[in-house]
Scaffold this motif. Structure first.
Motif, PDB file in Angstrom:
ATOM      1  N   THR A  42      51.562  42.064  25.433  1.00  0.00           N
ATOM      2  CA  THR A  42      50.202  42.789  26.376  1.00  0.00           C
ATOM      3  C   THR A  42      50.098  44.149  26.292  1.00  0.00           C
ATOM      4  OG1 THR A  42      50.550  40.779  27.887  1.00  0.00           O
ATOM      5  CG2 THR A  42      48.948  42.781  28.297  1.00  0.00           C
ATOM      6  N   LEU A  43      51.669  44.706  26.906  1.00  0.00           N
ATOM      7  CA  LEU A  43      51.393  46.564  26.334  1.00  0.00           C
ATOM      8  C   LEU A  43      51.270  46.618  24.563  1.00  0.00           C
ATOM      9  CD1 LEU A  43      53.790  47.810  28.860  1.00  0.00           C
ATOM     10  CD2 LEU A  43      51.570  47.544  29.014  1.00  0.00           C
ATOM     11  N   SER A  44      52.200  46.235  24.500  1.00  0.00           N
ATOM     12  CA  SER A  44      52.436  46.307  22.652  1.00  0.00           C
ATOM     13  C   SER A  44      50.535  46.178  22.237  1.00  0.00           C
ATOM     14  CB  SER A  44      52.531  45.295  21.736  1.00  0.00           C
ATOM     15  OG  SER A  44      53.636  46.092  22.198  1.00  0.00           O
ATOM     16  N   LYS A  45      49.450  45.232  22.972  1.00  0.00           N
ATOM     17  CA  LYS A  45      48.252  45.121  22.104  1.00  0.00           C
ATOM     18  C   LYS A  45      47.516  46.438  22.763  1.00  0.00           C
ATOM     19  CE  LYS A  45      43.973  41.492  21.932  1.00  0.00           C
ATOM     20  NZ  LYS A  45      44.010  40.687  22.191  1.00  0.00           N
ATOM     21  N   PHE A  46      47.692  46.489  24.185  1.00  0.00           N
ATOM     22  CA  PHE A  46      46.782  47.537  24.649  1.00  0.00           C
ATOM     23  C   PHE A  46      47.324  49.223  23.893  1.00  0.00           C
ATOM     24  CE2 PHE A  46      46.874  50.330  29.003  1.00  0.00           C
ATOM     25  CZ  PHE A  46      45.742  50.026  29.611  1.00  0.00           C
ATOM     26  N   ALA A 143      39.825  49.909  31.333  1.00  0.00           N
ATOM     27  CA  ALA A 143      39.325  49.354  32.525  1.00  0.00           C
ATOM     28  C   ALA A 143      39.537  47.593  31.722  1.00  0.00           C
ATOM     29  CB  ALA A 143      37.361  49.679  32.277  1.00  0.00           C
ATOM     30  N   LYS A 144      39.433  47.476  30.273  1.00  0.00           N
ATOM     31  CA  LYS A 144      39.667  45.874  30.098  1.00  0.00           C
ATOM     32  C   LYS A 144      41.573  45.953  29.923  1.00  0.00           C
ATOM     33  CE  LYS A 144      41.201  42.975  26.554  1.00  0.00           C
ATOM     34  NZ  LYS A 144      40.655  43.507  24.382  1.00  0.00           N
ATOM     35  N   TYR A 145      42.208  46.516  30.526  1.00  0.00           N
ATOM     36  CA  TYR A 145      43.892  46.244  31.114  1.00  0.00           C
ATOM     37  C   TYR A 145      43.805  46.631  32.166  1.00  0.00           C
ATOM     38  CZ  TYR A 145      44.876  45.243  26.270  1.00  0.00           C
ATOM     39  OH  TYR A 145      44.649  44.844  25.317  1.00  0.00           O
ATOM     40  N   THR A 146      42.995  47.334  33.174  1.00  0.00           N
ATOM     41  CA  THR A 146      43.387  47.851  34.483  1.00  0.00           C
ATOM     42  C   THR A 146      42.325  48.177  35.213  1.00  0.00           C
ATOM     43  OG1 THR A 146      43.250  49.642  34.217  1.00  0.00           O
ATOM     44  CG2 THR A 146      45.171  50.109  33.585  1.00  0.00           C
ATOM     45  N   SER A 147      41.332  47.752  35.052  1.00  0.00           N
ATOM     46  CA  SER A 147      40.134  47.798  36.193  1.00  0.00           C
ATOM     47  C   SER A 147      40.261  46.462  37.242  1.00  0.00           C
ATOM     48  CB  SER A 147      38.580  47.229  35.113  1.00  0.00           C
ATOM     49  OG  SER A 147      37.990  47.185  36.446  1.00  0.00           O
ATOM     50  N   THR A 148      40.157  46.507  38.232  1.00  0.00           N
ATOM     51  CA  THR A 148      39.455  45.603  39.574  1.00  0.00           C
ATOM     52  C   THR A 148      38.737  44.930  39.831  1.00  0.00           C
ATOM     53  OG1 THR A 148      38.627  47.225  41.047  1.00  0.00           O
ATOM     54  CG2 THR A 148      41.478  47.289  40.929  1.00  0.00           C
ATOM     55  N   VAL A 149      37.614  45.313  38.686  1.00  0.00           N
ATOM     56  CA  VAL A 149      36.205  44.785  38.490  1.00  0.00           C
ATOM     57  C   VAL A 149      36.188  43.852  37.570  1.00  0.00           C
ATOM     58  CG1 VAL A 149      33.758  45.135  38.467  1.00  0.00           C
ATOM     59  CG2 VAL A 149      35.199  46.863  39.296  1.00  0.00           C
ATOM     60  N   ARG A 150      35.082  42.728  38.194  1.00  0.00           N
ATOM     61  CA  ARG A 150      35.651  41.119  37.598  1.00  0.00           C
ATOM     62  C   ARG A 150      34.936  41.338  35.976  1.00  0.00           C
ATOM     63  NH1 ARG A 150      38.769  38.109  40.018  1.00  0.00           N
ATOM     64  NH2 ARG A 150      38.902  37.729  41.728  1.00  0.00           N
ATOM     65  N   ASP A 151      35.288  41.124  34.944  1.00  0.00           N
ATOM     66  CA  ASP A 151      33.789  40.677  34.112  1.00  0.00           C
ATOM     67  C   ASP A 151      33.713  39.512  34.013  1.00  0.00           C
ATOM     68  OD1 ASP A 151      36.019  38.748  32.807  1.00  0.00           O
ATOM     69  OD2 ASP A 151      37.141  39.719  31.684  1.00  0.00           O
ATOM     70  N   SER A 152      32.787  39.194  32.731  1.00  0.00           N
ATOM     71  CA  SER A 152      31.696  38.306  32.616  1.00  0.00           C
ATOM     72  C   SER A 152      32.491  37.254  32.932  1.00  0.00           C
ATOM     73  CB  SER A 152      31.018  38.581  31.362  1.00  0.00           C
ATOM     74  OG  SER A 152      31.934  38.704  30.542  1.00  0.00           O
ATOM     75  N   ASN A 155      37.764  37.708  35.021  1.00  0.00           N
ATOM     76  CA  ASN A 155      38.732  37.918  35.603  1.00  0.00           C
ATOM     77  C   ASN A 155      39.050  39.215  35.588  1.00  0.00           C
ATOM     78  OD1 ASN A 155      39.792  35.416  34.933  1.00  0.00           O
ATOM     79  ND2 ASN A 155      39.796  35.979  32.648  1.00  0.00           N
ATOM     80  N   LYS A 156      39.691  40.082  36.341  1.00  0.00           N
ATOM     81  CA  LYS A 156      40.358  41.657  36.130  1.00  0.00           C
ATOM     82  C   LYS A 156      41.118  41.838  35.324  1.00  0.00           C
ATOM     83  CE  LYS A 156      39.734  41.580  41.432  1.00  0.00           C
ATOM     84  NZ  LYS A 156      40.595  42.223  42.187  1.00  0.00           N
ATOM     85  N   GLY A 157      41.477  42.919  35.351  1.00  0.00           N
ATOM     86  CA  GLY A 157      42.058  43.977  34.137  1.00  0.00           C
ATOM     87  C   GLY A 157      43.291  42.911  34.148  1.00  0.00           C
ATOM     88  N   LEU A 158      43.894  42.973  32.017  1.00  0.00           N
ATOM     89  CA  LEU A 158      44.523  41.816  31.748  1.00  0.00           C
ATOM     90  C   LEU A 158      46.016  42.485  32.191  1.00  0.00           C
ATOM     91  CD1 LEU A 158      43.819  41.829  27.631  1.00  0.00           C
ATOM     92  CD2 LEU A 158      43.242  40.401  29.832  1.00  0.00           C
ATOM     93  N   LEU A 159      46.121  43.316  33.201  1.00  0.00           N
ATOM     94  CA  LEU A 159      47.069  43.755  33.986  1.00  0.00           C
ATOM     95  C   LEU A 159      47.587  43.718  34.932  1.00  0.00           C
ATOM     96  CD1 LEU A 159      47.870  47.420  31.917  1.00  0.00           C
ATOM     97  CD2 LEU A 159      49.473  45.296  31.305  1.00  0.00           C
ATOM     98  N   LEU A 160      46.800  43.411  35.313  1.00  0.00           N
ATOM     99  CA  LEU A 160      46.197  42.971  36.943  1.00  0.00           C
ATOM    100  C   LEU A 160      46.539  41.541  36.969  1.00  0.00           C
ATOM    101  CD1 LEU A 160      45.128  45.819  37.370  1.00  0.00           C
ATOM    102  CD2 LEU A 160      43.549  44.990  39.163  1.00  0.00           C
ATOM    103  N   GLU A 161      45.595  41.345  36.071  1.00  0.00           N
ATOM    104  CA  GLU A 161      46.024  39.684  35.912  1.00  0.00           C
ATOM    105  C   GLU A 161      47.457  38.442  35.802  1.00  0.00           C
ATOM    106  OE1 GLU A 161      43.624  36.920  36.167  1.00  0.00           O
ATOM    107  OE2 GLU A 161      42.268  38.242  36.764  1.00  0.00           O
ATOM    108  N   ASN A 174      48.505  37.151  41.513  1.00  0.00           N
ATOM    109  CA  ASN A 174      48.671  38.203  40.026  1.00  0.00           C
ATOM    110  C   ASN A 174      49.653  36.005  39.054  1.00  0.00           C
ATOM    111  OD1 ASN A 174      50.882  38.210  40.108  1.00  0.00           O
ATOM    112  ND2 ASN A 174      50.388  39.672  41.412  1.00  0.00           N
ATOM    113  N   GLN A 175      49.646  36.390  38.000  1.00  0.00           N
ATOM    114  CA  GLN A 175      50.179  35.306  37.332  1.00  0.00           C
ATOM    115  C   GLN A 175      51.821  35.684  37.460  1.00  0.00           C
ATOM    116  OE1 GLN A 175      50.483  35.827  32.422  1.00  0.00           O
ATOM    117  NE2 GLN A 175      47.765  36.084  33.333  1.00  0.00           N
ATOM    118  N   LEU A 176      52.247  36.697  37.769  1.00  0.00           N
ATOM    119  CA  LEU A 176      53.803  36.302  38.119  1.00  0.00           C
ATOM    120  C   LEU A 176      54.247  36.272  39.610  1.00  0.00           C
ATOM    121  CD1 LEU A 176      54.978  40.412  37.364  1.00  0.00           C
ATOM    122  CD2 LEU A 176      55.194  38.347  36.126  1.00  0.00           C
ATOM    123  N   SER A 177      52.713  36.411  40.771  1.00  0.00           N
ATOM    124  CA  SER A 177      53.679  36.073  41.815  1.00  0.00           C
ATOM    125  C   SER A 177      53.235  34.440  41.509  1.00  0.00           C
ATOM    126  CB  SER A 177      52.359  36.993  42.645  1.00  0.00           C
ATOM    127  OG  SER A 177      51.222  36.100  42.180  1.00  0.00           O
TER     128      SER A 177
END
Length: 228
Positions: A42-46, A143-152, A155-161, A174-177
């Motif tokens: 994920t970070l590599s793609k970011f 924003a795509k990776y870190t936003s707290t605002v949900r997208d269309s 989902n929130k930012g990929l890292l937040l998910e 989140n996925q880890l929890s």
């Protein structure tokens, strides 16, 4: 992403911690975290997407960062570090300041703004990206990776998910929890299974011991009868 993981520091168990001081635990866990994100996909793609914001051309502009004195280093060890030819950049600013400005700050004519981008479809985001300068592209990728605002897609930012962030609902959702909760549930079920299995063994061997004692009593009685 390049930091190597050290397998000599596996996670500490509760038993391990009982024999260690708080400072020892803190020092150990700091070392145990080294390299946990090595080559993380994920970070590599970011990182790749952030680099692309600088390298891709912008619709409607004939110039790119390469035309105004910016480039990437030829030294592989610097992993794409940007370099600046100051003379070329100064000349570009002097000759055509508006183009230089637009390379960085041009807004999309079809989908302008900032936070509104989170509600756009993938097709609209692609159009927006092609029409934007570096700064707005950079904003959108972050924003795509870190936003707290949900997208269309909701989902929130990929890292937040994946890992959540403090002060936001994603901190516990989140996925880890979810993975941790799943592991805890599996551990609990396994403990119950082992406890039930242990009870069966205790019952089995308790009954066996009772039978052996009964047999010993019968054998003793038979021996006494035979000897008389």
């Amino acid at each position: 992403l390049q930091e190597e993981y050290d397998s000599d520091y596996p996670p500490l168990t509760d038993d391990d911690k009982e024999d260690m001081s708080e400072s020892q635990i803190s020092a150990y866990e700091k070392k145990a975290k080294v390299g946990l994100l090595e080559s993380d996909s994920t970070l590599s793609k970011f990182l790749s997407e952030l680099r692309s914001t600088f390298l891709d051309s912008t619709s409607g502009l004939s110039s790119t960062i390469f035309d105004i004195g910016l480039d990437t280093s030829d030294d592989y060890s610097e992993k794409g570090k940007l370099t600046i030819d100051e003379d070329a950049l100064k000349e570009a600013i002097q000759d055509d300041p508006e183009t230089v400005m637009n390379i960085f700050t041009k807004q999309s004519t079809s989908y302008s703004g900032t936070t509104s981008a989170r509600t756009l479809s993938s097709s609209a985001l692609s159009t927006r990206y092609n029409e934007e300068g570096v700064a707005y592209r950079f904003y959108d990728v972050i924003a795509k990776y870190t936003s707290t605002v949900r997208d269309s897609s909701g989902n929130k930012g990929l890292l937040l998910e994946i890992a959540g962030i403090s002060g936001d609902a994603s901190n516990s959702d989140n996925q880890l929890s979810d993975q941790l909760s799943d592991y805890e549930e599996k551990i609990s079920k396994e403990k119950d299974r082992l406890s039930t299995y242990a009870d069966k063994l205790y019952t089995k061997y308790s009954n066996l011991e009772t039978y052996i004692n009964q047999m010993n009593v019968q054998l003793s009685a038979l021996s006494s009868y035979m000897s008389s």
